[in-house]
Motif scaffolding. Structure first.
Motif, PDB file in Angstrom:
ATOM      1  N   UNK A 158       0.622  -1.405  -0.099  1.00 20.96           N
ATOM      2  CA  UNK A 158       0.100   0.052  -0.199  1.00 20.96           C
ATOM      3  C   UNK A 158       0.847   1.336   0.095  1.00 20.96           C
ATOM      4  N   UNK A 159       1.931   1.137  -0.899  1.00 20.98           N
ATOM      5  CA  UNK A 159       2.705   2.305  -0.875  1.00 20.98           C
ATOM      6  C   UNK A 159       3.803   2.602   0.346  1.00 20.98           C
ATOM      7  N   UNK A 160       3.686   1.824   1.173  1.00 19.29           N
ATOM      8  CA  UNK A 160       4.392   1.848   2.367  1.00 19.29           C
ATOM      9  C   UNK A 160       5.315   0.888   2.636  1.00 19.29           C
ATOM     10  N   UNK A 161       6.712   1.304   2.707  1.00 22.45           N
ATOM     11  CA  UNK A 161       7.847   0.450   2.920  1.00 22.45           C
ATOM     12  C   UNK A 161       7.790  -0.600   4.098  1.00 22.45           C
ATOM     13  N   UNK A 162       7.866  -1.841   3.863  1.00 22.58           N
ATOM     14  CA  UNK A 162       7.523  -2.776   4.866  1.00 22.58           C
ATOM     15  C   UNK A 162       8.207  -2.587   6.284  1.00 22.58           C
ATOM     16  N   UNK A 163       9.397  -2.141   6.007  1.00 20.72           N
ATOM     17  CA  UNK A 163      10.367  -1.843   7.073  1.00 20.72           C
ATOM     18  C   UNK A 163       9.536  -0.673   8.071  1.00 20.72           C
ATOM     19  N   UNK A 164       8.889   0.173   7.383  1.00 19.44           N
ATOM     20  CA  UNK A 164       7.956   1.011   8.304  1.00 19.44           C
ATOM     21  C   UNK A 164       6.748   0.368   8.904  1.00 19.44           C
TER      22      UNK A 164
END
Length: 216
Positions: free
Chosen positions: A128-134
């Protein structure tokens, strides 16, 4: 520990046991098998009602046992999320120690300053356009501080973005209870977070950690 591969080797057995413990709860959903009612014909008839009543009577014991185990499974949501929160904690530690990322994701530049440690977590594939690290960062923080209403602004924005999603099919925005921090029915969102990460086993977890930290 000198690199992420050594870290993963040192923590592998613990994370595997967390996944095993998590899946032990799913045994509640396996037995007894759910009985299925079938009927050929119009359901708005007396024949249908009689057939259903007879089926229900014959399967009453199984239906009661199934309802009981469904309720037990639902009751254990917090316990399952606690286990997944610990998985997120291991991922958090690995990224915090070994990420050297300096690039801040565009959607978080107003919150993550150049000297912030949080930029380490702006890594990984996008969900969803969010880096999975965040997502890992936010999920871990919420799981650790689930009783704290003052969640870190970065974590809060991650949850807001996960809560509000756009359907290209229906061309409208929707709001998801699975990540809504105002949902009083959920205390710990870690199980929901690991679900969207698709971490259903150790292998999927390890693959993402290695990819994020360039160990593949």
């Amino acid at each position: 520990m000198n690199d992420i591969n050594e870290y993963l080797k040192s923590t592998k057995s613990a994370v595997i046991k967390l996944f095993e413990a998590y899946y032990s709860y799913w045994e509640l959903m396996e037995e007894p098998k759910r009985p299925v009612f079938t009927f050929c014909g119009d359901i708005d008839t007396e024949d249908y009602r009689l057939a259903f009543n007879e089926w229900e009577k014959e399967n009453r014991d199984i239906l009661d046992a199934r309802i009981k185990r469904d309720n037990e499974f639902a009751f254990e949501f917090f316990s399952r999320s606690t286990l997944m929160g610990t998985v997120l904690q291991y991922a958090f530690w690995g990224i915090d120690k070994f990420s050297k990322n300096e690039t801040v994701h565009e959607d978080f530049k107003d919150l993550i300053k150049t000297n912030s440690k949080v930029k380490k977590f702006c890594i990984g594939r996008l969900y969803e356009e969010i880096p999975i690290g965040l997502i890992i960062y936010a999920g871990r923080n919420q799981a650790v501080h689930f009783d704290d209403s003052d969640l870190h602004p970065v974590s809060r924005r991650v949850f807001e973005k996960l809560t509000n999603w756009y359907s290209p099919t229906f061309k409208k925005w929707y709001r998801s209870d699975y990540f809504d921090l105002d949902n009083s029915n959920v205390l710990n969102y870690a199980e929901n977070v690991t679900y969207v990460l698709d971490w259903r086993n150790y292998e999927s977890y390890e693959t993402d950690i290695k990819q994020m930290l360039n160990a593949i």
